[in-house]
Design an enzyme around this catalytic site. Structure first.
Site, PDB file in Angstrom:
ATOM      1  CB  SER A   1      -8.080   0.233   5.768  1.00 34.10           C
ATOM      2  OG  SER A   1      -8.745   1.470   5.889  1.00 34.10           O
TER       3      SER A   1
ATOM      4  CB  SER B   1      -7.576   3.601   3.105  1.00 33.93           C
ATOM      5  OG  SER B   1      -6.841   2.980   4.158  1.00 33.93           O
TER       6      SER B   1
ATOM      7  CE  LYS C   1      -3.822   1.918   2.771  1.00 31.58           C
ATOM      8  NZ  LYS C   1      -4.636   1.679   3.988  1.00 31.58           N
TER       9      LYS C   1
END
Length: 634
Positions: A327, A303, A228
């Protein structure tokens, strides 16, 4: 005729852009006015709300509370009896004051949900219009290597059955194939990854150590991974979806990336995230919108949406994400894969953007693994854990016949939506499997005052101080710059910041200004809820809990469904480990899944149950596999 069609489409696009902009301006203006009024009133409360009046109002509220409690007692007899007769009642008695605390009572919670639902009137039609052209289908994987777990691939690489270069190249080719459909990659590092893979292959070829020794020292040897973007990978973008006038790559690896690379993993790309991870929809002004591999029109969640979309499309085998409000669980659920929010402090959060100065941050925020196969979760988690973390027995065998199983269908807050038919069916499938396979009844877990957890989790998370955000003073980390110029720029369409990031500052200021004595009463109730969960789950039980009321919805619908984050934040606030586990596909071909929750330091229980459910329900299903006549998986 063709010119007329093109002209009509151009007019439609222009009209749609105008309507969208007008709607956003009206919406932003309404929110802005509300923030202005709230800030003015709160900052001048001593003028319009003197202490003498405050004391008088509080006495009236207390009397009204007691009267209301007595009047509604009969109508709530059923709920009270459920709480008193619950299978796992608390040993502690709740004080009368806790019962009478005027938090968000039932009506107010319902009213809040009603107000937010009004946004659907404008947002829902727009979501249809904005997604008309998103009708391309992500191609299913075909390379047999893409159907093997990281555990299996690492073993094959160590045994010289395949090379790391072959595996890394296969995943790079798959990334190039699917990213035009997903828009999940922020920045690739393909050339460097192939070089690193070749070095590993040379090391294995010239190495005289046994495969067992290699497995112990390099459990992820030669395995490609994705990261990420909010988690630092040296030399790669680490802006977390924020527009900057210059490139500022990460100076060094985050702790978990460093540990993964030391174990032999090879990062091949960093993946998309909403700006500063502040949304449950993955889009920003740098990379744009990430799409779901099962349906381009639908969200990947957030996210960790870019990471989950790439792993679900078989363009990555393992990855890492972060979780402050779901997330590591919502994107895996929407994409039909596995994610794990670990026990607090099990994994270091160093190297994440945004970071935080508050020492309590790690109690609620976590970094953790995302995988396509359940057996890879403990493999990756053992690599990522920090030596100073809590004692979690990840290698401890789990006998499922000795476990207690509980379930809940929500928090009963009336703020969140009730679970839909698809999620309810997934819950029933899981319960039925446990009953038929292990002859264990999955009992409903009843926790007194659980209906207040939605408000408690919001207040607890907003009480975290000094989280880096767009208002953070770059010279003084513990101070904020003026907010209203940023808000005004957003209203005028001149800001590159996302709406959620712009709204965070005023919302934080609002919550900070609320009465502290009320927050203390909330914490008293919270402590009892935590004690009840700890007593119920102990060290030998897991809880099945919905991840979200529905499968992945159309893009942007989160703006009127965001109150459902209560299904996720409850376990951030409680600090409990939770594993997102797929339970199959809906009739529309969309993934659906559940959270498996355990007590602190019992991550091994949730991981074991997730692996069992993978065997029972098939785990990950390739997206759009109907497009392929046959796939060789061996």
């Amino acid at each position: 005729m063709k010119k007329l069609i093109n002209f009509s489409l151009s007019c439609f696009n222009v009209g749609l852009n105008v309507i969208t902009r007008v709607f956003l301006i009206v919406l932003s203006a309404s929110v802005y006015q509300g923030f202005i009024i709230a800030e003015v009133l709160l900052n001048n409360s001593n003028v319009w709300y003197p202490k003498r009046l405050s004391d008088f109002v509080e006495s009236i509220q207390e009397n009204i509370s007691r009267i209301t409690f007595n009047i509604l007692q009969k109508s709530t007899t059923k709920d009270c009896n459920n709480l008193k007769n619950q299978n796992l009642s608390s040993k502690h008695k709740r004080p009368l004051d806790a019962e009478l605390v005027v938090m968000l009572n039932g009506f107010m919670r319902w009213f809040l949900r009603f107000l937010v639902s009004l946004l659907a009137i404008g947002v829902r039609p727009l979501t249809y219009l904005l997604n008309i052209k998103r009708n391309r289908k992500c191609p299913p994987p075909t390379n047999p290597l893409l159907f093997k777990s990281a555990t299996t691939l690492a073993m094959m690489i160590r045994n010289k059955q395949i090379t790391s270069e072959e595996v890394v190249t296969a995943y790079i080719e798959r990334c190039k194939e699917v990213n035009p459909y997903l828009n999940a990659i922020v920045e690739p590092r393909y050339d460097l990854a192939i070089k690193e893979a070749k070095c590993i292959d040379k090391m294995i070829a010239s190495n005289d150590r046994s495969t067992e020794e290699l497995a112990k020292e390099y459990p992820l040897l030669g395995i490609p991974m994705t990261v990420k973007e909010s988690i630092a990978v040296e030399g790669m973008s680490n802006d977390s979806g924020t527009v900057f006038p210059y490139r500022n790559p990460a100076k060094k690896d985050a702790d978990i990336v460093r540990r993964a690379r030391a174990a032999g993993a090879i990062p091949i790309a960093v993946t998309n995230t909403p700006q500063l991870c502040m949304n449950w929809e993955t889009y920003n002004s740098v990379t744009g919108l990430t799409m779901n591999p099962y349906d381009q029109r639908r969200t990947t969640g957030g996210s960790s949406g870019g990471e989950s979309a790439l792993i679900a499309s078989a363009a990555s085998i393992i990855g890492v994400g972060s979780d402050i409000a779901g997330s590591l669980r919502l994107p895996p659920m929407f994409n039909g894969i596995f994610g794990h929010k670990p026990t607090p402090k099990l994994v270091s959060i160093e190297g994440h953007v945004p970071d935080c100065l508050d020492p309590e941050f790690e109690e609620f925020f976590a970094l953790g693994p995302i995988t396509r196969y359940a057996e890879d979760l403990p493999l990756l988690l053992k690599v990522l854990r920090q030596p100073t973390g809590p004692d979690v027995p990840l290698d401890k065998p789990v006998d499922l016949t000795r476990l207690k199983f509980y379930y809940m269908e929500g928090d009963g807050s009336n703020v969140t939506d009730k679970i839909g038919s698809d999620v309810k069916m997934a819950m029933e499938k899981a319960k039925a499997y446990i009953k038929s396979t292990y002859n264990v009844e999955v009992k409903e877990l009843k926790i007194a005052n659980i209906e207040h957890m939605w408000e408690i989790s919001v207040r607890v998370l907003f009480n975290i101080q000094h989280v880096r955000n767009i208002y953070t003073d770059p010279e003084k980390r513990d101070q904020l710059i003026s907010m209203w110029p940023v808000v005004l720029k957003k209203m005028m369409g001149l800001s590159s910041h996302s709406l959620t990031c712009v709204a965070y500052g005023p919302a934080k200021k609002f919550f900070d200004a609320l009465p502290k004595n009320y927050y203390k009463k909330l914490l008293e109730v919270f402590e009892q809820i935590k004690a009840d969960f700890s007593e119920a789950l102990s060290d030998d039980a897991v809880l099945l809990f919905p991840t979200f009321p529905y499968p992945a919805h159309l893009h942007y619908r989160i703006f009127y469904r965001f109150l459902n984050f209560g299904y996720l934040t409850i376990f951030n606030a409680l600090g409990l480990p939770a594993t997102a586990c797929p339970i199959g596909l809906t009739d529309k071909g969309l993934p659906v899944g559940l959270q498996i929750v355990a007590n602190k330091c019992n991550d091994h229980l949730t991981l074991a149950v997730a692996r069992e459910f993978e065997k029972a329900f098939g785990g990950w299903t390739p997206p759009n596999k109907d497009l392929l006549n046959s796939i060789k998986t061996a």
